[in-house]
Design an enzyme around this catalytic site. Structure first.
Site, mmCIF file in Angstrom:
data_model
loop_
_atom_site.group_PDB
_atom_site.id
_atom_site.type_symbol
_atom_site.label_atom_id
_atom_site.label_comp_id
_atom_site.label_asym_id
_atom_site.label_seq_id
_atom_site.Cartn_x
_atom_site.Cartn_y
_atom_site.Cartn_z
ATOM 1 N N ASP A 17 0.823 -1.220 0.000
ATOM 2 C CA ASP A 17 0.000 0.000 0.000
ATOM 3 C C ASP A 17 0.863 1.279 0.000
ATOM 4 O O ASP A 17 0.661 2.180 0.823
ATOM 5 C CB ASP A 17 -0.908 0.033 1.241
ATOM 6 C CG ASP A 17 -1.692 -1.254 1.441
ATOM 7 O OD1 ASP A 17 -2.123 -1.838 0.432
ATOM 8 O OD2 ASP A 17 -1.888 -1.661 2.605
ATOM 9 N N GLU A 227 -11.406 -0.080 -3.271
ATOM 10 C CA GLU A 227 -10.568 0.477 -2.198
ATOM 11 C C GLU A 227 -9.386 1.191 -2.835
ATOM 12 O O GLU A 227 -9.317 1.323 -4.049
ATOM 13 C CB GLU A 227 -10.088 -0.638 -1.257
ATOM 14 C CG GLU A 227 -9.203 -1.675 -1.923
ATOM 15 C CD GLU A 227 -8.859 -2.860 -1.025
ATOM 16 O OE1 GLU A 227 -9.354 -2.957 0.121
ATOM 17 O OE2 GLU A 227 -8.084 -3.724 -1.475
HETATM 18 O O1 FUB Z 1 -3.147 -3.608 3.520
HETATM 19 C C1 FUB Z 1 -4.453 -3.857 3.989
HETATM 20 C C2 FUB Z 1 -5.458 -3.559 2.933
HETATM 21 O O2 FUB Z 1 -5.192 -4.340 1.775
HETATM 22 C C3 FUB Z 1 -5.423 -2.143 2.402
HETATM 23 O O3 FUB Z 1 -6.004 -1.210 3.277
HETATM 24 C C4 FUB Z 1 -6.135 -2.335 1.132
HETATM 25 O O4 FUB Z 1 -6.064 -1.264 0.248
HETATM 26 C C5 FUB Z 1 -5.473 -3.583 0.602
HETATM 27 O O5 FUB Z 1 -4.258 -3.315 -0.046
#
Ligand code: FUB
Length: 325
Positions: A17, A227
């Protein structure tokens, strides 16, 4: 070059991320810090059980990476119960801010802020989460007029679908989302207060339309928001990019205001090794870079990821491309 063929930037830790920014002449990367866990993989993301953040810097894109060590940890954040997920950083009025999602003591994802005087931290967290914040994956954007915005949201394990009525609804917890002939859930945006510690307004939905001007629909998993929000500006245009989650694309939409509406433009990155895909786009010394992650270093373990970087380009119409122009 496919993601698989790019070397990870960081190999002594698992990182994911990546939010990259050009601060004070260097590139700073603010990633999640993945760790080993016995928790089984599930669609709620329980296996992403991180508990601290490191900051990394590079003087040049091909230069060595400096690990500035732990800059914030779970035990120092009073409101957090678990899961320090994807962070971002911002700089305003000579100060630095780290924004991060985590579950509060009731298991509800919220967004917190921590302040520091240097881009490499350390960062001191506020005692409580940002009031009015919810869900995951904060991304900050400071516009040319010095106004700052917080983008956020993520469905399934990220709980955005629990907030459809404006209040947290437990029955939508877990890997679910609306289906059928309804518009997809939308990411949120709110202006930040001048001191960067509060929302200056109620979060609003960020409209993402198809090229015909119609909302992207819930069943359109190749294009709907899942997301990993990111905002950047190129030649006066606002680019909102995100992950499509279960179809594993990084895609983008463009608009004329930080509030949108945004029109879907296409894909930035095809699926990588591992379930999640998450990115940032950063300009440094006149060139543009896509930071992202995959799970190739761990041999494909979803929760053990590694940050990578790749130069990107814009064609004459402002479309993002991986091919030099
Ligand atoms: O790293 C945890 C979660 O996985 C992140 O918040 C999302 O975007 C995904 O990459």
């Amino acid at each position: 070059m496919a993601s698989n063929d790019i070397k990870p930037l960081i190999t002594h830790l698992y990182t994911a991320d990546p939010s990259a920014h050009s601060f004070e002449g260097k590139i700073y990367v603010y990633p999640s810090h993945d760790r080993e866990t016995d928790i089984e993989d599930n669609d709620n993301g329980d296996q992403y059980d991180m508990n601290d953040y490191h900051v990394f810097s590079l003087s040049s894109i091909s230069g060595p990476v400096t690990d500035h060590g732990v800059v914030l940890k779970q035990e120092d954040i009073p409101w957090v119960s678990k899961q320090l997920w994807a962070p971002d950083a911002a700089s305003k009025n000579g100060k630095y801010f780290l924004y991060f999602p985590a579950r509060d003591k009731d298991g509800i994802f919220r967004i917190g802020v921590a302040e520091g005087s240097k881009p490499e931290g350390p960062f001191k967290p506020d005692p409580d989460y940002i009031q009015g914040s919810y869900s995951i994956d904060p991304a900050t954007f400071v516009d040319d007029d010095n106004e700052a915005y917080l983008y956020f949201g993520g469905i399934w394990g990220g709980q955005l679908q629990c907030w459809m009525t404006g209040k947290f609804d437990e029955k939508w917890s877990g890997p679910q989302e609306p289906t059928g002939d309804v518009p997809a859930l939308l990411p949120r945006v709110a202006k930040l207060s001048d001191d960067m510690h509060k929302l200056a307004e109620m979060p609003r939905e960020l409209a993402i339309l198809d090229p015909e001007g119609k909302p992207i629909m819930a069943d359109d998993h190749d294009r709907r928001f899942f997301e990993a929000a990111w905002m950047h500006k190129h030649k006066g245009k606002y680019y909102f990019s995100y992950s499509t989650g279960d179809t594993h694309y990084l895609v983008y939409a463009t608009g004329d205001s930080p509030y949108g509406p945004f029109t879907y433009q296409g894909r930035i990155l095809e699926p990588v090794v591992g379930w999640t895909t998450h990115h940032s786009i950063c300009e440094h010394e006149g060139r543009w870079y896509l930071f992202h992650h995959d799970s190739s270093l761990s041999g494909g373990k979803n929760h053990l990821r590694s940050v990578k970087v790749k130069e990107i380009y814009y064609d004459k119409d402002g479309k993002i491309t991986l091919t030099p122009q």
